[in-house]
Each structure stands twice: as structure tokens, then as C-alpha cells.
Design an enzyme around this catalytic site. Sequence first.
Site, PDB file in Angstrom:
ATOM      1  N   LYS A  53       0.690  -1.712  -0.048  1.00 41.64           N
ATOM      2  CA  LYS A  53       0.453  -0.078   0.558  1.00 41.64           C
ATOM      3  C   LYS A  53       0.980   1.309   0.213  1.00 41.64           C
ATOM      4  O   LYS A  53       0.771   2.247  -0.734  1.00 41.64           O
ATOM      5  CB  LYS A  53      -0.547  -0.132   0.763  1.00 41.64           C
ATOM      6  N   GLN A  97      -4.767  -1.355   9.773  1.00 40.02           N
ATOM      7  CA  GLN A  97      -5.087  -2.688   9.104  1.00 40.02           C
ATOM      8  C   GLN A  97      -5.759  -3.695  10.159  1.00 40.02           C
ATOM      9  O   GLN A  97      -5.375  -3.724  11.555  1.00 40.02           O
ATOM     10  CB  GLN A  97      -2.879  -3.212   8.798  1.00 40.02           C
ATOM     11  N   ASP A 120     -11.185   2.956   3.941  1.00 36.30           N
ATOM     12  CA  ASP A 120     -11.678   1.666   4.049  1.00 36.30           C
ATOM     13  C   ASP A 120     -13.034   1.811   4.099  1.00 36.30           C
ATOM     14  O   ASP A 120     -13.621   0.804   3.506  1.00 36.30           O
ATOM     15  CB  ASP A 120     -11.539   0.594   5.461  1.00 36.30           C
TER      16      ASP A 120
HETATM   17  N1  GUN Z   1      -7.542  -6.823   5.760  1.00 35.02           N
HETATM   18  C1  GUN Z   1      -8.121  -7.903   4.898  1.00 35.02           C
HETATM   19  N2  GUN Z   1      -8.370  -6.752   3.917  1.00 35.02           N
HETATM   20  C2  GUN Z   1      -8.289  -5.702   4.456  1.00 35.02           C
HETATM   21  C3  GUN Z   1      -8.916  -3.805   3.972  1.00 35.02           C
HETATM   22  O1  GUN Z   1      -9.553  -3.719   2.666  1.00 35.02           O
HETATM   23  N3  GUN Z   1      -8.613  -2.896   4.583  1.00 35.02           N
HETATM   24  C4  GUN Z   1      -8.308  -3.013   5.998  1.00 35.02           C
HETATM   25  N4  GUN Z   1      -7.853  -1.861   7.181  1.00 35.02           N
HETATM   26  N5  GUN Z   1      -7.122  -3.925   6.672  1.00 35.02           N
HETATM   27  C5  GUN Z   1      -7.696  -4.952   5.601  1.00 35.02           C
END
Ligand code: GUN
Length: 291
Positions: A53, A97, A120
Amino acid sequence: MTASIIDGKAIAQELRARIKAEVASFRATGRAPGLAVVLVGSDPASAVYVRAKARQTVEAGMLSFEHSLPADVDQEALLRLIGLLNADPAVDGILVQLPLPSHIDATAVLSTVDPTKDVDGFHPVNAGRLATGDPAALEPCTPLGCVHLLKSVEADLSGAHSVVLGRSNIVGKPLAQMLLRENCTVTIAHSRTRDIAQICRTADIVIAATGRAAMVRGDWIKPGALVIDVGINRVATGDKSALVGDVAFEEARERAAAITPVPGGVGPMTIAYLLHNTLKAAGRRSGLPST
Ligand code: GUN
């Protein structure tokens, strides 16, 4: 029928190129969009995602702020950090995350993120906006990526019976809302669903987000269906390991019209939509016309 392969890697690359060009025009306002990513603990898979990311954020011309906290951090300290990021004018997007360690209340954490920075789309305000059709929503990235991939094959999804396997807040539930918006008839199936294979066989569109390796077998797929595989499961193969989806790919491709591979399907789309949401949040926060 042998399915065509939906190339998520290429489609995501195209989307990132468009975003990069829009970021370049945004920067004419005198600043770059900024994304803060918070990682708690050192789960190896999460660390890999967070690095990807950060790299792609910078490649798109945005600022990346990375915050790593120890696995035993207390919840108050995490909430304080989120408060600082909420107040920081250089931060347009905040991503925490998941999963978080079990001593932390993930609901409380996600509800603390400023909804206008919630790239998100996990804050209850944004979930509610999505559910009620409010365009002010910031929407979850993986489901946005799934709908984009479906529309790359079939522009009009209207009337299609879509079976979503999985009911998570991250994928299944928001995806069902988005497919309703596309005028699909939506069934959400999950671990307690009876006759799940039979329901799947009635689907024009199958989206698997169960987290169970190769759960969806070839004979669950109606000939000519579109299949989107959200799963990323690491399985042992002899003394090595491999990534496999929630769909038994080789079997399903014999029946589907189009199918996503794992890796190289949904995964790259999730990060591309994270960049999209960050730019969108930045544009709104700067009072630019909405994208
Ligand atoms: N863990 C797995 N998928 C995601 C996501 O789309 N966003 C976040 N923040 N954590 C994740």
C-alpha cells in the site's frame, strides 16, 4: 466452455495510471493527498500488504505516512494516534490494517476514524451511507474492486442473480449493497446456509469471500456464470506453500464464462481503490468538485 481470465493486475494498473494523472492535477492546488496506514503487531501477511500500500501510494504521487505499533500496544494509545491523524491536515485518508490483536476492540477503533478520512469505508456512518444510497459514502475497497472487475466483462449487471459467499463487514455485506445498486438480485450465503452448492448453481454471478481454500467446486458453477474469487489462502504443497483462492480454479474455469485468478485478480484492485478513495477524500476535504 473454458472461461476467459479477468486480468485484475492489468485492470488495476490502468486504474492506478488514471489516478496518478488525477493526483498530478490535484497537486496543482499546492499539496499532495496523504494516506496514513496504521499497522499493529507484526503479522507477516499484514506487513506485506501495508508495504505494498505504501509503495503504490508513493508511486501514485501521494504522501504515505506509516505508523507501526507493537502487538501489545494499549487501546488508548491507538485511539490517541487516530485522534492525531484525524486532526492532521496533511492526512486525507486513514487505514488501520485488520485484523487487530484480540485485546483491542476493532469496532471502537474503526468508529474513531473521522468518517471523511475513512478510506476503508468501515466507519458505521459510511456503512450506513452505502446501505441507504448516500453518495457521500466512502465505500470499502475490495467490493468496489469486485464490481469493477464484473463490469469489465459485462457492463450491465441488471437482473443478474448474484450469490455472495461470505457475510463479512469488509467484503460480503458491502458487496451485497453495491450489487443491489447495480440492480442485481442478491443472495448472501454463509457458513450456516443450507444447500449452499445448490444455491450457487442458480447464480449468474458468484463472488467467493469465505476464506476457505478451494471451497467452491466446479459443479457449483452454472455454465456461463461470472466468477470472482476474493480468497487469498496460503496452503502447504509438499515442502512449499502456495496462494489459492476460495474457488477450485481449474474446475470452475471449465464452466464459467469468466473468472478471476488468484493471485492477480481481486487483490490488486483493492489497493487501486484505496488510492481512489484517498484521492476522493482529499478532493472533498479541499472542496474540489467530487470525483
Ligand atoms: N485486512 C484485510 N483486508 C483489509 C482491508 O481491506 N482493509 C484493512 N484495513 N484491513 C484489511
